[in-house]
Design a protein around this motif. Structure first.
Motif, PDB file in Angstrom:
ATOM      1  N   VAL A  45       0.835  -1.206   0.000  1.00 45.90           N
ATOM      2  CA  VAL A  45       0.000   0.000   0.000  1.00 45.90           C
ATOM      3  C   VAL A  45       0.868   1.253   0.000  1.00 45.90           C
ATOM      4  O   VAL A  45       0.618   2.200  -0.751  1.00 45.90           O
ATOM      5  CB  VAL A  45      -0.973  -0.012   1.212  1.00 45.90           C
ATOM      6  N   VAL A  46       1.913   1.266   0.795  1.00 48.50           N
ATOM      7  CA  VAL A  46       2.818   2.414   0.868  1.00 48.50           C
ATOM      8  C   VAL A  46       3.516   2.641  -0.473  1.00 48.50           C
ATOM      9  O   VAL A  46       3.566   3.765  -0.985  1.00 48.50           O
ATOM     10  CB  VAL A  46       3.855   2.234   2.003  1.00 48.50           C
ATOM     11  N   LEU A  47       4.048   1.579  -1.058  1.00 44.87           N
ATOM     12  CA  LEU A  47       4.805   1.718  -2.300  1.00 44.87           C
ATOM     13  C   LEU A  47       3.910   2.100  -3.476  1.00 44.87           C
ATOM     14  O   LEU A  47       4.280   2.962  -4.281  1.00 44.87           O
ATOM     15  CB  LEU A  47       5.580   0.436  -2.601  1.00 44.87           C
ATOM     16  N   ILE A  48       2.749   1.494  -3.579  1.00 47.12           N
ATOM     17  CA  ILE A  48       1.823   1.878  -4.655  1.00 47.12           C
ATOM     18  C   ILE A  48       1.427   3.340  -4.488  1.00 47.12           C
ATOM     19  O   ILE A  48       1.358   4.087  -5.462  1.00 47.12           O
ATOM     20  CB  ILE A  48       0.609   0.937  -4.711  1.00 47.12           C
ATOM     21  N   GLY A  49       1.219   3.763  -3.255  1.00 47.02           N
ATOM     22  CA  GLY A  49       0.907   5.171  -2.995  1.00 47.02           C
ATOM     23  C   GLY A  49       2.033   6.095  -3.424  1.00 47.02           C
ATOM     24  O   GLY A  49       1.795   7.165  -3.987  1.00 47.02           O
ATOM     25  N   GLN A  50       3.276   5.688  -3.193  1.00 44.88           N
ATOM     26  CA  GLN A  50       4.423   6.504  -3.598  1.00 44.88           C
ATOM     27  C   GLN A  50       4.578   6.564  -5.116  1.00 44.88           C
ATOM     28  O   GLN A  50       4.994   7.570  -5.660  1.00 44.88           O
ATOM     29  CB  GLN A  50       5.713   5.961  -2.971  1.00 44.88           C
ATOM     30  N   LEU A  51       4.224   5.488  -5.783  1.00 43.83           N
ATOM     31  CA  LEU A  51       4.370   5.429  -7.239  1.00 43.83           C
ATOM     32  C   LEU A  51       3.189   6.073  -7.973  1.00 43.83           C
ATOM     33  O   LEU A  51       3.239   6.241  -9.186  1.00 43.83           O
ATOM     34  CB  LEU A  51       4.542   3.973  -7.687  1.00 43.83           C
ATOM     35  N   PHE A  58      14.857   3.407  -6.406  1.00 39.92           N
ATOM     36  CA  PHE A  58      14.883   2.574  -5.206  1.00 39.92           C
ATOM     37  C   PHE A  58      15.105   3.414  -3.957  1.00 39.92           C
ATOM     38  O   PHE A  58      14.376   3.301  -2.971  1.00 39.92           O
ATOM     39  CB  PHE A  58      15.984   1.508  -5.348  1.00 39.92           C
ATOM     40  N   GLY A  59      16.114   4.279  -3.994  1.00 36.84           N
ATOM     41  CA  GLY A  59      16.433   5.110  -2.828  1.00 36.84           C
ATOM     42  C   GLY A  59      15.303   6.061  -2.457  1.00 36.84           C
ATOM     43  O   GLY A  59      15.060   6.309  -1.273  1.00 36.84           O
ATOM     44  N   GLN A  60      14.618   6.588  -3.463  1.00 36.47           N
ATOM     45  CA  GLN A  60      13.482   7.469  -3.191  1.00 36.47           C
ATOM     46  C   GLN A  60      12.366   6.694  -2.491  1.00 36.47           C
ATOM     47  O   GLN A  60      11.745   7.203  -1.558  1.00 36.47           O
ATOM     48  CB  GLN A  60      12.955   8.078  -4.491  1.00 36.47           C
ATOM     49  N   LEU A  61      12.123   5.474  -2.952  1.00 39.86           N
ATOM     50  CA  LEU A  61      11.088   4.648  -2.318  1.00 39.86           C
ATOM     51  C   LEU A  61      11.491   4.270  -0.895  1.00 39.86           C
ATOM     52  O   LEU A  61      10.672   4.307   0.018  1.00 39.86           O
ATOM     53  CB  LEU A  61      10.824   3.397  -3.159  1.00 39.86           C
ATOM     54  N   ARG A  62      12.757   3.925  -0.716  1.00 38.18           N
ATOM     55  CA  ARG A  62      13.253   3.572   0.623  1.00 38.18           C
ATOM     56  C   ARG A  62      13.085   4.738   1.589  1.00 38.18           C
ATOM     57  O   ARG A  62      12.610   4.575   2.716  1.00 38.18           O
ATOM     58  CB  ARG A  62      14.724   3.158   0.548  1.00 38.18           C
ATOM     59  N   ASP A  63      13.445   5.941   1.142  1.00 37.56           N
ATOM     60  CA  ASP A  63      13.347   7.119   2.007  1.00 37.56           C
ATOM     61  C   ASP A  63      11.894   7.481   2.311  1.00 37.56           C
ATOM     62  O   ASP A  63      11.569   7.911   3.415  1.00 37.56           O
ATOM     63  CB  ASP A  63      14.056   8.312   1.365  1.00 37.56           C
ATOM     64  N   ILE A  68      11.083   0.814   6.375  1.00 38.33           N
ATOM     65  CA  ILE A  68      11.249  -0.393   5.564  1.00 38.33           C
ATOM     66  C   ILE A  68      12.734  -0.694   5.404  1.00 38.33           C
ATOM     67  O   ILE A  68      13.548   0.211   5.215  1.00 38.33           O
ATOM     68  CB  ILE A  68      10.562  -0.248   4.176  1.00 38.33           C
ATOM     69  N   SER A  69      13.082  -1.966   5.507  1.00 42.54           N
ATOM     70  CA  SER A  69      14.473  -2.358   5.283  1.00 42.54           C
ATOM     71  C   SER A  69      14.699  -2.505   3.777  1.00 42.54           C
ATOM     72  O   SER A  69      13.751  -2.681   3.008  1.00 42.54           O
ATOM     73  CB  SER A  69      14.769  -3.688   5.983  1.00 42.54           C
ATOM     74  N   GLU A  70      15.958  -2.437   3.367  1.00 43.33           N
ATOM     75  CA  GLU A  70      16.255  -2.605   1.943  1.00 43.33           C
ATOM     76  C   GLU A  70      15.842  -3.994   1.469  1.00 43.33           C
ATOM     77  O   GLU A  70      15.356  -4.154   0.352  1.00 43.33           O
ATOM     78  CB  GLU A  70      17.730  -2.328   1.663  1.00 43.33           C
ATOM     79  N   LYS A  71      16.017  -4.988   2.330  1.00 42.81           N
ATOM     80  CA  LYS A  71      15.620  -6.350   1.971  1.00 42.81           C
ATOM     81  C   LYS A  71      14.110  -6.431   1.736  1.00 42.81           C
ATOM     82  O   LYS A  71      13.662  -7.009   0.746  1.00 42.81           O
ATOM     83  CB  LYS A  71      16.033  -7.328   3.078  1.00 42.81           C
ATOM     84  N   MET A  72      13.318  -5.849   2.624  1.00 43.60           N
ATOM     85  CA  MET A  72      11.867  -5.888   2.488  1.00 43.60           C
ATOM     86  C   MET A  72      11.413  -5.068   1.279  1.00 43.60           C
ATOM     87  O   MET A  72      10.487  -5.459   0.560  1.00 43.60           O
ATOM     88  CB  MET A  72      11.185  -5.384   3.769  1.00 43.60           C
ATOM     89  N   LEU A  73      12.071  -3.940   1.042  1.00 48.20           N
ATOM     90  CA  LEU A  73      11.747  -3.123  -0.128  1.00 48.20           C
ATOM     91  C   LEU A  73      12.002  -3.924  -1.402  1.00 48.20           C
ATOM     92  O   LEU A  73      11.155  -3.959  -2.301  1.00 48.20           O
ATOM     93  CB  LEU A  73      12.562  -1.833  -0.121  1.00 48.20           C
ATOM     94  N   THR A  74      13.142  -4.580  -1.480  1.00 48.07           N
ATOM     95  CA  THR A  74      13.470  -5.397  -2.650  1.00 48.07           C
ATOM     96  C   THR A  74      12.445  -6.513  -2.830  1.00 48.07           C
ATOM     97  O   THR A  74      11.942  -6.740  -3.937  1.00 48.07           O
ATOM     98  CB  THR A  74      14.885  -5.990  -2.516  1.00 48.07           C
ATOM     99  N   GLN A  75      12.115  -7.225  -1.756  1.00 43.25           N
ATOM    100  CA  GLN A  75      11.144  -8.320  -1.840  1.00 43.25           C
ATOM    101  C   GLN A  75       9.773  -7.826  -2.290  1.00 43.25           C
ATOM    102  O   GLN A  75       9.127  -8.454  -3.136  1.00 43.25           O
ATOM    103  CB  GLN A  75      11.010  -9.021  -0.487  1.00 43.25           C
ATOM    104  N   ARG A  78       9.829  -6.768  -5.982  1.00 46.75           N
ATOM    105  CA  ARG A  78       9.862  -7.962  -6.846  1.00 46.75           C
ATOM    106  C   ARG A  78       8.488  -8.637  -6.909  1.00 46.75           C
ATOM    107  O   ARG A  78       8.060  -9.081  -7.969  1.00 46.75           O
ATOM    108  CB  ARG A  78      10.916  -8.953  -6.356  1.00 46.75           C
ATOM    109  N   SER A  79       7.818  -8.709  -5.769  1.00 49.43           N
ATOM    110  CA  SER A  79       6.477  -9.305  -5.751  1.00 49.43           C
ATOM    111  C   SER A  79       5.495  -8.466  -6.562  1.00 49.43           C
ATOM    112  O   SER A  79       4.675  -9.007  -7.310  1.00 49.43           O
ATOM    113  CB  SER A  79       5.967  -9.431  -4.310  1.00 49.43           C
ATOM    114  N   LEU A  80       5.579  -7.155  -6.416  1.00 49.63           N
ATOM    115  CA  LEU A  80       4.696  -6.268  -7.186  1.00 49.63           C
ATOM    116  C   LEU A  80       4.998  -6.368  -8.677  1.00 49.63           C
ATOM    117  O   LEU A  80       4.086  -6.331  -9.506  1.00 49.63           O
ATOM    118  CB  LEU A  80       4.834  -4.826  -6.703  1.00 49.63           C
ATOM    119  N   GLU A  81       6.266  -6.519  -9.013  1.00 48.80           N
ATOM    120  CA  GLU A  81       6.642  -6.682 -10.419  1.00 48.80           C
ATOM    121  C   GLU A  81       6.146  -8.033 -10.945  1.00 48.80           C
ATOM    122  O   GLU A  81       5.580  -8.123 -12.038  1.00 48.80           O
ATOM    123  CB  GLU A  81       8.165  -6.574 -10.568  1.00 48.80           C
ATOM    124  N   ARG A  82       6.316  -9.072 -10.161  1.00 47.92           N
ATOM    125  CA  ARG A  82       5.861 -10.413 -10.557  1.00 47.92           C
ATOM    126  C   ARG A  82       4.357 -10.447 -10.784  1.00 47.92           C
ATOM    127  O   ARG A  82       3.872 -11.078 -11.722  1.00 47.92           O
ATOM    128  CB  ARG A  82       6.248 -11.428  -9.481  1.00 47.92           C
TER     129      ARG A  82
END
Length: 146
Positions: A45-51, A58-63, A68-75, A78-82
């Protein structure tokens, strides 16, 4: 009378065209359940809202997704892309091979990602309209537990 044998409805299918309450609850392997789990995820929900306002690195989304950890952001990305909600774009073709510059990667919503903005906005609106009642309920519950 029909000569064909009677069959049971498949799990998760409706038994009749009647009420929705007749549908069996989705199983863990049900694609609909998996999609609902993805959309109900905190970071989704957070990432879709940011996009929503456009592509982000990546860094903009992380900030923007504080906590959110970088690992969780990456996961999550990837799930949203999949699942087809997000696409990943790289400008690697623009970077000369002998350059030390790292290619920039951008994430942006796909048409499917844009299609979920309205339902998520409705959920956010509902949360804003009902947060005071929810907080009162929490306080009452917590007081009763003491």
């Amino acid at each position: 009378m029909s000569s064909q044998p009677r069959t049971r409805p498949r799990p998760g299918s409706r038994r009749s065209a009647g009420s929705r309450s007749e549908a069996a609850p989705p199983t863990l392997s049900c694609p609909t359940r998996q999609t609902l789990d993805r959309l109900a995820d905190r970071w989704t929900v957070v990432l879709i809202g940011q996009l929503e306002s456009g592509p982000r690195r990546f860094g903009q989304l992380r900030d923007a997704a504080a906590g959110i950890s970088e690992k969780m952001l990456t996961q999550t990305l990837r799930s949203l892309e999949r699942d087809g909600f997000v696409t990943r774009r790289s400008d690697a073709a623009k970077v000369p091979q002998d350059a030390a510059k790292v290619p920039q990667v951008w994430y942006l919503l796909t048409p499917l990602g844009h299609s979920v903005l309205e339902p998520l906005a409705a959920v956010r609106s509902w949360a804003h309209q009902n947060i005071e009642g929810i907080e009162r309920s929490r306080l009452t519950f917590d007081d009763q537990q003491r």
